[in-house]
Design a protein around this motif. Structure first.
Motif, PDB file in Angstrom:
ATOM      1  N   ALA A   3       5.463 -14.274 -11.859  1.00 12.64           N
ATOM      2  CA  ALA A   3       4.389 -13.602 -11.117  1.00 12.64           C
ATOM      3  C   ALA A   3       3.084 -13.532 -11.903  1.00 12.64           C
ATOM      4  O   ALA A   3       2.009 -13.806 -11.349  1.00 12.64           O
ATOM      5  CB  ALA A   3       4.835 -12.205 -10.704  1.00 12.64           C
ATOM      6  N   ALA A  32       5.972 -13.909   2.041  1.00 14.25           N
ATOM      7  CA  ALA A  32       5.208 -13.177   1.026  1.00 14.25           C
ATOM      8  C   ALA A  32       4.168 -12.285   1.695  1.00 14.25           C
ATOM      9  O   ALA A  32       3.984 -11.124   1.311  1.00 14.25           O
ATOM     10  CB  ALA A  32       4.544 -14.154   0.051  1.00 14.25           C
ATOM     11  N   GLY A  33       3.488 -12.812   2.696  1.00 11.98           N
ATOM     12  CA  GLY A  33       2.500 -12.007   3.426  1.00 11.98           C
ATOM     13  C   GLY A  33       3.129 -10.803   4.106  1.00 11.98           C
ATOM     14  O   GLY A  33       2.571  -9.707   4.106  1.00 11.98           O
ATOM     15  N   SER A  35       5.666  -9.247   3.087  1.00 17.48           N
ATOM     16  CA  SER A  35       6.242  -8.366   2.060  1.00 17.48           C
ATOM     17  C   SER A  35       5.201  -7.461   1.420  1.00 17.48           C
ATOM     18  O   SER A  35       5.523  -6.704   0.504  1.00 17.48           O
ATOM     19  CB  SER A  35       6.924  -9.212   0.984  1.00 17.48           C
ATOM     20  OG  SER A  35       8.002  -9.925   1.536  1.00 17.48           O
ATOM     21  N   ALA A  36       3.974  -7.532   1.877  1.00 13.31           N
ATOM     22  CA  ALA A  36       2.899  -6.720   1.302  1.00 13.31           C
ATOM     23  C   ALA A  36       3.082  -5.252   1.645  1.00 13.31           C
ATOM     24  O   ALA A  36       3.666  -4.906   2.673  1.00 13.31           O
ATOM     25  CB  ALA A  36       1.546  -7.204   1.830  1.00 13.31           C
ATOM     26  N   SER A 100      -4.016  -7.054   1.326  1.00  6.28           N
ATOM     27  CA  SER A 100      -2.829  -7.113   0.478  1.00  6.28           C
ATOM     28  C   SER A 100      -1.910  -8.251   0.916  1.00  6.28           C
ATOM     29  O   SER A 100      -1.398  -9.013   0.088  1.00  6.28           O
ATOM     30  CB  SER A 100      -2.097  -5.771   0.553  1.00  6.28           C
ATOM     31  OG  SER A 100      -0.956  -5.772  -0.240  1.00  6.28           O
ATOM     32  N   SER A 101      -1.731  -8.394   2.202  1.00  4.90           N
ATOM     33  CA  SER A 101      -0.909  -9.478   2.742  1.00  4.90           C
ATOM     34  C   SER A 101      -1.501 -10.840   2.386  1.00  4.90           C
ATOM     35  O   SER A 101      -0.781 -11.757   1.976  1.00  4.90           O
ATOM     36  CB  SER A 101      -0.804  -9.325   4.266  1.00  4.90           C
ATOM     37  OG  SER A 101      -0.093 -10.388   4.828  1.00  4.90           O
ATOM     38  N   GLN A 103      -3.511 -11.568  -0.159  1.00  2.94           N
ATOM     39  CA  GLN A 103      -3.347 -11.813  -1.596  1.00  2.94           C
ATOM     40  C   GLN A 103      -1.917 -12.256  -1.916  1.00  2.94           C
ATOM     41  O   GLN A 103      -1.717 -13.163  -2.714  1.00  2.94           O
ATOM     42  CB  GLN A 103      -3.725 -10.568  -2.407  1.00  2.94           C
ATOM     43  CG  GLN A 103      -3.559 -10.728  -3.902  1.00  2.94           C
ATOM     44  CD  GLN A 103      -4.518 -11.720  -4.543  1.00  2.94           C
ATOM     45  OE1 GLN A 103      -5.443 -12.220  -3.910  1.00  2.94           O
ATOM     46  NE2 GLN A 103      -4.287 -12.020  -5.800  1.00  2.94           N
ATOM     47  N   ASN A 104      -0.937 -11.641  -1.281  1.00  4.79           N
ATOM     48  CA  ASN A 104       0.446 -12.077  -1.500  1.00  4.79           C
ATOM     49  C   ASN A 104       0.623 -13.550  -1.138  1.00  4.79           C
ATOM     50  O   ASN A 104       1.302 -14.299  -1.844  1.00  4.79           O
ATOM     51  CB  ASN A 104       1.419 -11.232  -0.668  1.00  4.79           C
ATOM     52  CG  ASN A 104       1.875  -9.977  -1.363  1.00  4.79           C
ATOM     53  OD1 ASN A 104       1.321  -9.563  -2.378  1.00  4.79           O
ATOM     54  ND2 ASN A 104       2.891  -9.346  -0.800  1.00  4.79           N
ATOM     55  N   VAL A 107      -1.001 -15.827  -3.866  1.00  4.53           N
ATOM     56  CA  VAL A 107      -0.184 -15.905  -5.090  1.00  4.53           C
ATOM     57  C   VAL A 107       1.094 -16.705  -4.827  1.00  4.53           C
ATOM     58  O   VAL A 107       1.514 -17.508  -5.667  1.00  4.53           O
ATOM     59  CB  VAL A 107       0.121 -14.491  -5.639  1.00  4.53           C
ATOM     60  CG1 VAL A 107       1.098 -14.549  -6.801  1.00  4.53           C
ATOM     61  CG2 VAL A 107      -1.180 -13.811  -6.080  1.00  4.53           C
ATOM     62  N   ALA A 108       1.700 -16.517  -3.666  1.00  6.34           N
ATOM     63  CA  ALA A 108       2.900 -17.289  -3.324  1.00  6.34           C
ATOM     64  C   ALA A 108       2.588 -18.782  -3.300  1.00  6.34           C
ATOM     65  O   ALA A 108       3.367 -19.596  -3.825  1.00  6.34           O
ATOM     66  CB  ALA A 108       3.457 -16.843  -1.971  1.00  6.34           C
TER      67      ALA A 108
END
Length: 172
Positions: A3, A32-33, A35-36, A100-101, A103-104, A107-108
């Motif tokens: 991460a 990932a989105g 999971s925010a 937040s979603s 950004q996830n 990064v994913a």
């Protein structure tokens, strides 16, 4: 990729190879989105996955800023806010939740070896009308932004340094 490495390596990529993403990559990004964190677990996000090159080309015409990141993208994901997702939510939190979603997902993508570029949803009235028409976004959904994804055709230096002049402890 761990991460921290993914966070430090993530950069806005605007040039992509002509290579499609596979379904599992897109589903990992979407998971990932989803999971925010979100206020009151309201989860107000919705997504439109765009892989059709004609649709991506049409999106390039919505706003000058969208052209470079989108024109070579293998995939784009439009992030929408559903203001009816949870009556406990306040609209202001919904924007933070979708950030937040987003950004996830960025990064994913980096952790999968993909590039990405987040383009915000600040559009004037005619641009918004055009975008809503291209993607058939129904009311009352709110367009938050769009992310371009693909295999990078450019390299950018990793980050990870602290900007000490912007950090304050205990008080300003």
């Amino acid at each position: 990729m761990d991460a921290i490495k993914a966070i430090f390596s993530r950069r806005s990529i605007r040039a992509y190879q002509d290579k499609p993403l596979d379904k599992s990559q897109i589903e990992t990004i979407l998971a990932a989105g989803c999971s925010a964190p979100s206020a009151h677990n309201g989860r107000p996000w919705e997504f439109i996955v765009i892989q059709n090159k004609e649709t991506i080309s049409a999106l390039c015409e919505v706003k000058e800023y969208y052209r470079k990141p989108l024109h070579q993208a293998a995939c784009a994901i439009a992030v929408l806010i559903n203001p009816e997702a949870d009556d406990k939510e306040k609209l202001g939190y919904m924007y933070q939740d979708c950030a937040s979603s987003t950004q996830n997902m960025l990064v994913a993508a980096t952790s999968l070896g993909l590039g990405s570029c987040w383009m915000g949803g600040l559009l004037d009235e005619s641009q918004m009308k055009m975008l809503r028409g291209i993607l058939a976004i129904p009311e009352p959904k709110i367009y938050f932004g769009i992310i371009a994804f693909g295999y990078p055709a450019e390299e950018k230096a990793q980050r990870g340094e602290i900007e000490h002049e912007k950090v304050h402890y205990e008080t300003y």
